[in-house]
Design an enzyme around this catalytic site. Structure first.
Site, PDB file in Angstrom:
ATOM      1  N   ALA A  69      13.688 115.780   5.263  1.00 26.02           N
ATOM      2  CA  ALA A  69      14.448 114.522   5.310  1.00 26.02           C
ATOM      3  C   ALA A  69      15.485 114.390   4.210  1.00 26.02           C
ATOM      4  CB  ALA A  69      13.482 113.338   5.231  1.00 26.02           C
ATOM      5  N   ALA A  81      14.129 132.454  18.931  1.00 27.79           N
ATOM      6  CA  ALA A  81      12.737 132.535  19.404  1.00 27.79           C
ATOM      7  C   ALA A  81      11.945 131.330  18.893  1.00 27.79           C
ATOM      8  CB  ALA A  81      12.101 133.836  18.935  1.00 27.79           C
ATOM      9  N   LYS A 111      13.094 128.353  18.162  1.00 24.44           N
ATOM     10  CA  LYS A 111      13.524 127.106  18.807  1.00 24.44           C
ATOM     11  C   LYS A 111      13.133 127.083  20.286  1.00 24.44           C
ATOM     12  CE  LYS A 111      15.420 125.160  15.167  1.00 24.44           C
ATOM     13  NZ  LYS A 111      14.874 123.917  14.594  1.00 24.44           N
ATOM     14  N   TYR A 148      15.508 132.941  14.882  1.00 25.77           N
ATOM     15  CA  TYR A 148      15.775 131.493  14.983  1.00 25.77           C
ATOM     16  C   TYR A 148      15.708 131.020  16.447  1.00 25.77           C
ATOM     17  CZ  TYR A 148      18.330 127.074  14.198  1.00 25.77           C
ATOM     18  OH  TYR A 148      18.712 125.757  14.141  1.00 25.77           O
ATOM     19  N   ARG A 159      18.187 116.034   3.308  1.00 25.03           N
ATOM     20  CA  ARG A 159      19.626 116.276   3.494  1.00 25.03           C
ATOM     21  C   ARG A 159      19.942 116.547   4.972  1.00 25.03           C
ATOM     22  NH1 ARG A 159      19.332 122.343   1.061  1.00 25.03           N
ATOM     23  NH2 ARG A 159      19.277 123.368   3.085  1.00 25.03           N
ATOM     24  N   ASN A 167      11.735 118.081  11.887  1.00 23.17           N
ATOM     25  CA  ASN A 167      13.139 118.454  11.679  1.00 23.17           C
ATOM     26  C   ASN A 167      13.306 119.637  10.716  1.00 23.17           C
ATOM     27  OD1 ASN A 167      16.220 117.791  11.295  1.00 23.17           O
ATOM     28  ND2 ASN A 167      15.326 117.687   9.238  1.00 23.17           N
TER      29      ASN A 167
END
Ligand code: NAI
Length: 245
Positions: free
Chosen positions: A12, A155, A157, A153, A14, A88
């Site tokens: 959280a 894979a 996601k 990356y 940035r 996130n």
């Protein structure tokens, strides 16, 4: 709108996570901001509090089970519940597959996918007692379409999208919805450093002819976190200016 709802947001301090925290707070949510280092996590909490929001910093690593358990215990001790989880936190370690190191594969899968698994498992205990909740996973357009030089990356996601759909099915009977937001190219500190020419080339691949902003992503998260989205689960919401349909 998620007024008075308690939202835990990982990564959280940035970029997109910070925008999500500010947008949810602007609509009255109480924010538990999770990130890796004390100084930057405290800074975003101070920024949130300066807007009049209730916010708490929790320093922790989403890949460490004990840290994750503590994040949610701390949130429940402070505010009594957790209504919204936004997974996130994410990293890249780009490179062509032939030369990709084991540790670059493991690091990206660990933060982007295992981190979301650990946080979801921990929050499920809280949300299942409440019989309500919203879980929002930040995926990526490249998890849908692939991208040369980002096998790890992409894979992670694509895996996050599979996790989203499985969790949506498992958690629906407790009235917990689980959705993903898949951002396209988003203007961040990283893209600010690109030349105008490179930015124009990127924008030329996008029907809406511009990079997205962190606020574009935050607005989609706010919708999926709200009461208005209660009949949406297992969905991947593309926020990509039309670059992948
Ligand atoms: P960023 O690098 O600016 O912020 C990521 C945050 O996550 C940082 O504050 C970092 O400290 C934190 N983080 C990293 N590893 C962590 C860990 N193990 N535990 C806790 N926190 C950790 O990234 P950005 O651009 O804001 O991206 C946010 C999310 O959006 C990521 O999941 C990223 O993959 C995704 N995304 C970003 C796009 C972009 O163009 N910026 C496009 C598509 C998806």
């Amino acid at each position: 709108m998620p007024k008075g709802k308690v939202a835990v947001i990982t990564g959280a301090s940035r970029g997109i996570g910070r925008s999500i925290a500010l947008e949810l707070a602007a609509r009255g949510a109480v924010i538990v901001a999770v990130d890796m280092d004390q100084v930057s996590t405290d800074a975003v909490v101070a920024e949130l509090q300066a807007t009049g929001a209730k916010a708490l910093a929790v320093v922790g690593n989403v890949t460490v089970t004990a840290d994750v358990e503590r994040m949610f215990e701390t949130a429940v001790e402070a505010f009594g519940r957790v209504d919204i989880l936004v997974n996130n936190a994410g990293i890249t370690r780009d490179g062509m597959l032939m030369r990709m190191k084991d540790e670059d594969w493991d690091a990206v899968l660990s933060v982007n996918l295992k981190g979301a698994f650990l946080c979801t498992r921990a929050v499920f205990k809280v949300m299942s007692k409440q019989r309500s909740g919203r879980i929002i996973n930040i995926a990526s357009v490249v998890g849908q379409m692939g991208n040369a030089g980002q096998a790890n990356y992409c894979a992670s996601k694509a895996g996050l999208i599979g996790l989203t759909k499985s969790n949506a099915r498992e958690m629906a009977k407790r009235s917990i919805t689980v959705n993903a937001v898949a951002p396209g190219f988003i203007a961040t500190a990283m893209t600010d450093a690109l030349s105008d020419k490179v930015r124009a080339e990127l924008a030329a691949q996008i029907p809406l002819e511009r990079l997205g902003s962190a606020d574009d992503i935050a607005n989609a998260v706010v919708f999926l976190a709200s009461e208005s989205s209660g009949y949406i689960t297992g969905h991947v919401l593309s926020v990509n200016g039309g670059m992948y349909m």
